[in-house]
Design a protein around this motif. Structure first.
Motif, PDB file in Angstrom:
ATOM      1  N   CYS A   7       6.394 -22.610   4.651  1.00 60.20           N
ATOM      2  CA  CYS A   7       5.678 -22.589   3.373  1.00 60.20           C
ATOM      3  C   CYS A   7       4.355 -23.329   3.530  1.00 60.20           C
ATOM      4  O   CYS A   7       4.171 -24.100   4.465  1.00 60.20           O
ATOM      5  CB  CYS A   7       6.484 -23.315   2.302  1.00 60.20           C
ATOM      6  N   TRP A  18      10.718 -24.556   5.143  1.00 59.34           N
ATOM      7  CA  TRP A  18      11.129 -24.552   3.745  1.00 59.34           C
ATOM      8  C   TRP A  18      12.143 -25.634   3.393  1.00 59.34           C
ATOM      9  O   TRP A  18      12.111 -26.178   2.284  1.00 59.34           O
ATOM     10  CB  TRP A  18      11.651 -23.178   3.324  1.00 59.34           C
ATOM     11  N   GLU A  38       8.081 -19.103 -12.763  1.00 53.18           N
ATOM     12  CA  GLU A  38       7.426 -19.040 -11.460  1.00 53.18           C
ATOM     13  C   GLU A  38       5.995 -19.569 -11.516  1.00 53.18           C
ATOM     14  O   GLU A  38       5.519 -20.186 -10.561  1.00 53.18           O
ATOM     15  CB  GLU A  38       7.432 -17.607 -10.936  1.00 53.18           C
ATOM     16  N   TYR A  97      16.993 -13.583  -9.333  1.00 51.33           N
ATOM     17  CA  TYR A  97      16.409 -14.140  -8.114  1.00 51.33           C
ATOM     18  C   TYR A  97      17.092 -13.631  -6.844  1.00 51.33           C
ATOM     19  O   TYR A  97      16.440 -13.528  -5.806  1.00 51.33           O
ATOM     20  CB  TYR A  97      16.353 -15.671  -8.176  1.00 51.33           C
ATOM     21  N   LYS A  98      18.355 -13.280  -6.922  1.00 48.20           N
ATOM     22  CA  LYS A  98      18.987 -12.644  -5.768  1.00 48.20           C
ATOM     23  C   LYS A  98      18.332 -11.295  -5.493  1.00 48.20           C
ATOM     24  O   LYS A  98      18.068 -10.948  -4.344  1.00 48.20           O
ATOM     25  CB  LYS A  98      20.496 -12.470  -5.999  1.00 48.20           C
ATOM     26  N   ARG A 100      15.273 -10.423  -6.371  1.00 50.66           N
ATOM     27  CA  ARG A 100      13.914 -10.701  -5.878  1.00 50.66           C
ATOM     28  C   ARG A 100      13.932 -11.070  -4.402  1.00 50.66           C
ATOM     29  O   ARG A 100      13.094 -10.635  -3.628  1.00 50.66           O
ATOM     30  CB  ARG A 100      13.266 -11.861  -6.666  1.00 50.66           C
ATOM     31  N   LEU A 101      14.911 -11.875  -4.014  1.00 46.82           N
ATOM     32  CA  LEU A 101      15.044 -12.277  -2.616  1.00 46.82           C
ATOM     33  C   LEU A 101      15.319 -11.067  -1.726  1.00 46.82           C
ATOM     34  O   LEU A 101      14.723 -10.923  -0.663  1.00 46.82           O
ATOM     35  CB  LEU A 101      16.157 -13.323  -2.477  1.00 46.82           C
ATOM     36  N   ASP A 102      16.204 -10.186  -2.191  1.00 47.07           N
ATOM     37  CA  ASP A 102      16.481  -8.957  -1.435  1.00 47.07           C
ATOM     38  C   ASP A 102      15.203  -8.130  -1.263  1.00 47.07           C
ATOM     39  O   ASP A 102      14.948  -7.598  -0.183  1.00 47.07           O
ATOM     40  CB  ASP A 102      17.550  -8.120  -2.133  1.00 47.07           C
ATOM     41  N   LEU A 104      12.122  -9.200  -1.227  1.00 45.22           N
ATOM     42  CA  LEU A 104      11.240  -9.886  -0.282  1.00 45.22           C
ATOM     43  C   LEU A 104      11.708  -9.702   1.158  1.00 45.22           C
ATOM     44  O   LEU A 104      10.896  -9.516   2.057  1.00 45.22           O
ATOM     45  CB  LEU A 104      11.126 -11.373  -0.626  1.00 45.22           C
ATOM     46  N   TYR A 105      13.033  -9.773   1.371  1.00 43.74           N
ATOM     47  CA  TYR A 105      13.567  -9.539   2.714  1.00 43.74           C
ATOM     48  C   TYR A 105      13.208  -8.138   3.200  1.00 43.74           C
ATOM     49  O   TYR A 105      12.762  -7.956   4.324  1.00 43.74           O
ATOM     50  CB  TYR A 105      15.090  -9.705   2.746  1.00 43.74           C
TER      51      TYR A 105
END
Length: 112
Positions: A7, A18, A38, A97-98, A100-102, A104-105
């Motif tokens: 980060c 991170w 955010e 957020y899960k 969103r994380l997926d 981003l991955y």
């Protein structure tokens, strides 16, 4: 964080893994209405967040750069709203957020 888990501190620009940093807040976490927005959060090194008191003046400038003029005004209006969270609110946030994380991955995998 980037694909390697690093980060950049919003206030000083320092790079860190991170797990070695904090989730900095422009408006303190005591204000529940803005705690998980955010626009109010960004990675911060421990030097800026803990020992530098969050460096709110620099944080404010960076928020306006990142999210646009008027963001600080919005956050300051929202922060004093009475906010009560229930279990279903937290379940919804976790799900959001899960997802969103997926996303981003997947995006990072496409860019490899």
């Amino acid at each position: 964080a980037d694909k390697n888990g690093y980060c950049t501190c919003i206030t000083c620009g320092k790079k860190f893994f991170w797990k070695e940093g904090d989730c900095g807040h422009y408006i303190t976490r005591n204000h529940l209405a803005t705690r998980w927005l955010e626009e109010n959060t960004s990675p911060q090194c421990k030097g800026c967040n803990i020992f530098g008191g969050g460096k709110p003046d620099i944080f404010a400038l960076k928020i306006e750069e990142k999210y646009g003029k008027g963001t600080l005004e919005k956050l300051n209006l929202v922060k004093n709203q009475i906010t009560k969270y229930h279990n279903y609110d937290f379940v919804a946030m976790i799900s959001y957020y899960k997802n969103r994380l997926d996303e981003l991955y997947k995006k990072n995998l496409e860019n490899l």
